[in-house]
Scaffold this motif. Structure first.
Motif, PDB file in Angstrom:
ATOM      1  N   ILE A 122       0.838  -1.201   0.000  1.00 27.53           N
ATOM      2  CA  ILE A 122       0.000   0.000   0.000  1.00 27.53           C
ATOM      3  C   ILE A 122       0.872   1.250   0.000  1.00 27.53           C
ATOM      4  CG2 ILE A 122      -1.608   1.361   1.395  1.00 27.53           C
ATOM      5  CD1 ILE A 122      -2.900  -1.254   2.273  1.00 27.53           C
ATOM      6  N   THR A 123       1.944   1.218   0.776  1.00 29.26           N
ATOM      7  CA  THR A 123       2.869   2.357   0.819  1.00 29.26           C
ATOM      8  C   THR A 123       3.490   2.602  -0.551  1.00 29.26           C
ATOM      9  OG1 THR A 123       3.393   1.889   3.138  1.00 29.26           O
ATOM     10  CG2 THR A 123       4.955   3.251   1.916  1.00 29.26           C
ATOM     11  N   MET A 124       3.948   1.536  -1.209  1.00 28.86           N
ATOM     12  CA  MET A 124       4.566   1.670  -2.525  1.00 28.86           C
ATOM     13  C   MET A 124       3.537   2.084  -3.573  1.00 28.86           C
ATOM     14  SD  MET A 124       7.117  -1.633  -2.315  1.00 28.86           S
ATOM     15  CE  MET A 124       7.970  -1.264  -3.837  1.00 28.86           C
ATOM     16  N   ASP A 125       2.316   1.587  -3.442  1.00 25.99           N
ATOM     17  CA  ASP A 125       1.243   1.966  -4.364  1.00 25.99           C
ATOM     18  C   ASP A 125       0.925   3.455  -4.238  1.00 25.99           C
ATOM     19  OD1 ASP A 125      -0.985   1.510  -6.219  1.00 25.99           O
ATOM     20  OD2 ASP A 125      -2.256   1.804  -4.459  1.00 25.99           O
ATOM     21  N   ARG A 126       0.896   3.963  -3.021  1.00 28.83           N
ATOM     22  CA  ARG A 126       0.671   5.393  -2.811  1.00 28.83           C
ATOM     23  C   ARG A 126       1.809   6.214  -3.406  1.00 28.83           C
ATOM     24  NH1 ARG A 126      -1.791   5.749   3.366  1.00 28.83           N
ATOM     25  NH2 ARG A 126      -3.936   5.249   2.773  1.00 28.83           N
ATOM     26  N   PHE A 127       3.015   5.708  -3.294  1.00 25.56           N
ATOM     27  CA  PHE A 127       4.178   6.386  -3.873  1.00 25.56           C
ATOM     28  C   PHE A 127       4.004   6.549  -5.387  1.00 25.56           C
ATOM     29  CE2 PHE A 127       8.197   5.826  -6.150  1.00 25.56           C
ATOM     30  CZ  PHE A 127       8.927   6.910  -5.677  1.00 25.56           C
ATOM     31  N   ILE A 128       3.625   5.465  -6.055  1.00 19.54           N
ATOM     32  CA  ILE A 128       3.453   5.508  -7.511  1.00 19.54           C
ATOM     33  C   ILE A 128       2.284   6.417  -7.893  1.00 19.54           C
ATOM     34  CG2 ILE A 128       2.877   4.119  -9.547  1.00 19.54           C
ATOM     35  CD1 ILE A 128       4.303   1.766  -8.163  1.00 19.54           C
ATOM     36  N   ALA A 129       1.176   6.327  -7.125  1.00 19.31           N
ATOM     37  CA  ALA A 129      -0.020   7.107  -7.441  1.00 19.31           C
ATOM     38  C   ALA A 129       0.210   8.608  -7.304  1.00 19.31           C
ATOM     39  CB  ALA A 129      -1.174   6.680  -6.535  1.00 19.31           C
ATOM     40  N   VAL A 130       1.089   9.001  -6.388  1.00 17.67           N
ATOM     41  CA  VAL A 130       1.324  10.428  -6.148  1.00 17.67           C
ATOM     42  C   VAL A 130       2.498  10.948  -6.967  1.00 17.67           C
ATOM     43  CG1 VAL A 130       1.942  12.146  -4.409  1.00 17.67           C
ATOM     44  CG2 VAL A 130       0.336  10.329  -3.846  1.00 17.67           C
ATOM     45  N   VAL A 131       3.625  10.252  -6.928  1.00 21.65           N
ATOM     46  CA  VAL A 131       4.842  10.736  -7.571  1.00 21.65           C
ATOM     47  C   VAL A 131       4.810  10.514  -9.078  1.00 21.65           C
ATOM     48  CG1 VAL A 131       7.364  10.535  -7.608  1.00 21.65           C
ATOM     49  CG2 VAL A 131       6.134  10.356  -5.448  1.00 21.65           C
ATOM     50  N   GLN A 132       4.184   9.406  -9.505  1.00 17.65           N
ATOM     51  CA  GLN A 132       4.084   9.103 -10.930  1.00 17.65           C
ATOM     52  C   GLN A 132       2.616   8.949 -11.319  1.00 17.65           C
ATOM     53  OE1 GLN A 132       6.541   5.528 -11.061  1.00 17.65           O
ATOM     54  NE2 GLN A 132       8.366   6.745 -11.545  1.00 17.65           N
ATOM     55  N   ALA A 133       1.833   9.977 -11.036  1.00 18.14           N
ATOM     56  CA  ALA A 133       0.380   9.905 -11.177  1.00 18.14           C
ATOM     57  C   ALA A 133      -0.054   9.622 -12.617  1.00 18.14           C
ATOM     58  CB  ALA A 133      -0.250  11.204 -10.681  1.00 18.14           C
ATOM     59  N   THR A 134       0.513  10.321 -13.586  1.00 19.37           N
ATOM     60  CA  THR A 134       0.117  10.153 -14.987  1.00 19.37           C
ATOM     61  C   THR A 134       0.448   8.757 -15.489  1.00 19.37           C
ATOM     62  OG1 THR A 134       0.515  12.505 -15.381  1.00 19.37           O
ATOM     63  CG2 THR A 134       0.368  11.073 -17.317  1.00 19.37           C
ATOM     64  N   LYS A 135       1.656   8.283 -15.188  1.00 22.74           N
ATOM     65  CA  LYS A 135       2.065   6.949 -15.600  1.00 22.74           C
ATOM     66  C   LYS A 135       1.199   5.882 -14.941  1.00 22.74           C
ATOM     67  CE  LYS A 135       6.147   3.942 -15.742  1.00 22.74           C
ATOM     68  NZ  LYS A 135       7.582   3.819 -15.368  1.00 22.74           N
ATOM     69  N   ALA A 136       0.876   6.068 -13.658  1.00 14.89           N
ATOM     70  CA  ALA A 136       0.038   5.104 -12.940  1.00 14.89           C
ATOM     71  C   ALA A 136      -1.355   5.036 -13.563  1.00 14.89           C
ATOM     72  CB  ALA A 136      -0.062   5.495 -11.472  1.00 14.89           C
ATOM     73  N   TYR A 137      -1.884   6.177 -13.972  1.00 12.38           N
ATOM     74  CA  TYR A 137      -3.220   6.211 -14.570  1.00 12.38           C
ATOM     75  C   TYR A 137      -3.226   5.509 -15.931  1.00 12.38           C
ATOM     76  CZ  TYR A 137      -7.590   8.019 -16.473  1.00 12.38           C
ATOM     77  OH  TYR A 137      -8.836   8.120 -17.034  1.00 12.38           O
ATOM     78  N   ASN A 138      -2.195   5.758 -16.737  1.00 11.29           N
ATOM     79  CA  ASN A 138      -2.137   5.168 -18.078  1.00 11.29           C
ATOM     80  C   ASN A 138      -1.909   3.665 -18.047  1.00 11.29           C
ATOM     81  OD1 ASN A 138      -2.496   7.696 -19.255  1.00 11.29           O
ATOM     82  ND2 ASN A 138      -0.285   8.101 -19.384  1.00 11.29           N
ATOM     83  N   GLN A 139      -1.290   3.161 -16.992  1.00 10.66           N
ATOM     84  CA  GLN A 139      -0.986   1.721 -16.886  1.00 10.66           C
ATOM     85  C   GLN A 139      -1.849   1.047 -15.819  1.00 10.66           C
ATOM     86  OE1 GLN A 139       3.246   1.473 -16.143  1.00 10.66           O
ATOM     87  NE2 GLN A 139       3.767   1.981 -18.266  1.00 10.66           N
ATOM     88  N   GLN A 140      -3.067   1.534 -15.646  1.00  9.94           N
ATOM     89  CA  GLN A 140      -3.922   1.040 -14.579  1.00  9.94           C
ATOM     90  C   GLN A 140      -4.256  -0.434 -14.733  1.00  9.94           C
ATOM     91  OE1 GLN A 140      -7.270   3.552 -13.913  1.00  9.94           O
ATOM     92  NE2 GLN A 140      -7.907   2.510 -12.042  1.00  9.94           N
ATOM     93  N   ALA A 141      -4.567  -0.870 -15.966  1.00 15.42           N
ATOM     94  CA  ALA A 141      -4.929  -2.276 -16.202  1.00 15.42           C
ATOM     95  C   ALA A 141      -3.749  -3.197 -15.902  1.00 15.42           C
ATOM     96  CB  ALA A 141      -5.393  -2.454 -17.645  1.00 15.42           C
ATOM     97  N   LYS A 142      -2.559  -2.790 -16.344  1.00 15.74           N
ATOM     98  CA  LYS A 142      -1.361  -3.600 -16.090  1.00 15.74           C
ATOM     99  C   LYS A 142      -1.058  -3.663 -14.594  1.00 15.74           C
ATOM    100  CE  LYS A 142       2.089  -3.093 -18.911  1.00 15.74           C
ATOM    101  NZ  LYS A 142       3.299  -2.542 -19.587  1.00 15.74           N
ATOM    102  N   ARG A 143      -1.237  -2.544 -13.897  1.00 10.25           N
ATOM    103  CA  ARG A 143      -0.979  -2.500 -12.456  1.00 10.25           C
ATOM    104  C   ARG A 143      -1.965  -3.383 -11.693  1.00 10.25           C
ATOM    105  NH1 ARG A 143      -1.852   2.412 -10.160  1.00 10.25           N
ATOM    106  NH2 ARG A 143      -0.444   1.984  -8.424  1.00 10.25           N
ATOM    107  N   MET A 144      -3.201  -3.446 -12.176  1.00  6.80           N
ATOM    108  CA  MET A 144      -4.192  -4.317 -11.546  1.00  6.80           C
ATOM    109  C   MET A 144      -3.768  -5.778 -11.626  1.00  6.80           C
ATOM    110  SD  MET A 144      -7.069  -3.396 -10.032  1.00  6.80           S
ATOM    111  CE  MET A 144      -8.347  -4.572 -10.497  1.00  6.80           C
TER     112      MET A 144
END
Length: 341
Positions: A122-144
């Protein structure tokens, strides 16, 4: 269970403390831990069950955050369900047999370390969601997909770490029947592995990830930034206050044998162990109820089961949520992402 592991015959035979001190310790041990177990069981059962119900019937698993927040209360829920057995055994003795002893030791350890590893994710997921927000959004299916695989891997790793408790767990008679685990040949390796997974790894993840998140949020502008920072500090503070004392005591105990013969040290183990278990009650509040989406679904659940005059309460909450959204500018994606996790 840790408390069964450290109450051994050497403690009663070699202690330099008075026999009166032994008696007081045994009385304290008999009533203090069961009370803590019952409180943690009731609060943890209610809180984690509520989170599971909302995720199953209202929120669904639409993001990687949801996947982690679904597994966290599941692990905590199974963990707290073992506590009534230990509470009864502390007051009386172990009456549930050898197989049940091994099973509950394994379940207890499995879910404890599953919970701690999920906190790391959860901590690492929050890191990606905040620091790399655009990349996290574009790769949402892969991250799931990766998230589901990671959760499965976490459960497998936790099961492997739990095997020593399952294999070497036994019922023995020390003044009364107790269920415990103790094996000198592998105990050091097991302690090092479990402390790494259960304390140092989550702590390292929090220090590194939340430091970068705080730096990012400080450069952001918006209403939600200050709330996000408060949540971060609260999460880290609760983890440190609940987990550090018990792990520190375990480290000290593993270094010098004479600590086994000190009544005061056994008090420290019991009290810090009880504090460490509070995380099972606090996790639902820290990781679920801070989210706007979760709270909205919580009020829906309360409305559906008729527990509140929902028109007034829900209306006030809706107004608060709308105001929050109004103050949150669309370009402040880092701050809003953090707060709504």
């Amino acid at each position: 269970m840790a408390d069964d592991d450290y109450i051994d015959s050497e403690f009663f035979n070699t202690s330099s403390d008075s026999s009166e001190g032994h008696k007081h310790f045994l009385e304290f041990h008999k009533f203090f831990l069961p009370c803590v177990y019952v409180v943690v069981f009731i609060c943890g059962l209610l809180g984690n069950s509520l989170v599971l119900v909302i995720y199953l019937f209202y929120q669904k698993l639409k993001s990687l955050t949801d996947v982690f927040l679904m597994n966290l209360p599941l692990a905590d829920l199974v963990f707290v369900c073992t506590l009534p057995f230990w509470a009864y055994a502390s007051i009386h003795e172990w009456v549930f047999g050898k197989v049940m002893c091994k099973t509950l030791l394994g379940i207890y350890t499995l879910n404890f370390y599953t919970s701690m590893l999920i906190l790391t994710c959860i901590t690492m997921d929050r890191f990606i969601a905040v620091v790399q927000a655009t990349k996290a959004y574009n790769q949402q299916a892969k991250r799931m997909a990766w998230g589901k695989a990671i959760c499965l891997l976490i459960w497998v790793i936790s099961l492997l770490v739990s095997l020593p408790q399952i294999i070497y767990g036994k019922v023995c008679y020390l003044d009364k029947l107790i269920c415990g685990y103790h094996d000198e040949d592998i105990s050091t390796v097991v302690l090092a592995t479990q402390m790494t997974l259960g304390f140092f790894l989550p702590l390292l993840a929090m220090i590194v990830c939340y430091s970068v998140i705080i730096k990012t949020l400080l450069h952001a502008r918006g209403f939600q930034k200050h709330k996000s920072l408060k949540i971060i500090f609260l999460v880290v503070a609760v983890f440190l206050l609940t987990q550090t004392p018990f792990n520190l005591v375990k480290l000290i105990r593993s270094t010098r044998w004479e600590h086994y013969t000190m009544t005061s040290f056994h008090y420290a183990i019991i009290i810090t162990e009880a504090i460490a278990y509070l995380r099972a009650c606090l996790n639902p509040v820290l990781y679920a109820f801070v989210g706007l989406k979760f709270r909205r679904n919580f009020w829906k659940l309360m409305k559906d089961i008729g527990c509140l005059p929902y028109l007034g309460v829900l209306g006030q909450w809706k107004s608060s949520e709308d105001a929050s959204k109004t103050y949150s500018a669309s370009h402040n994606v880092e701050a809003t992402n953090m707060f709504q996790l």
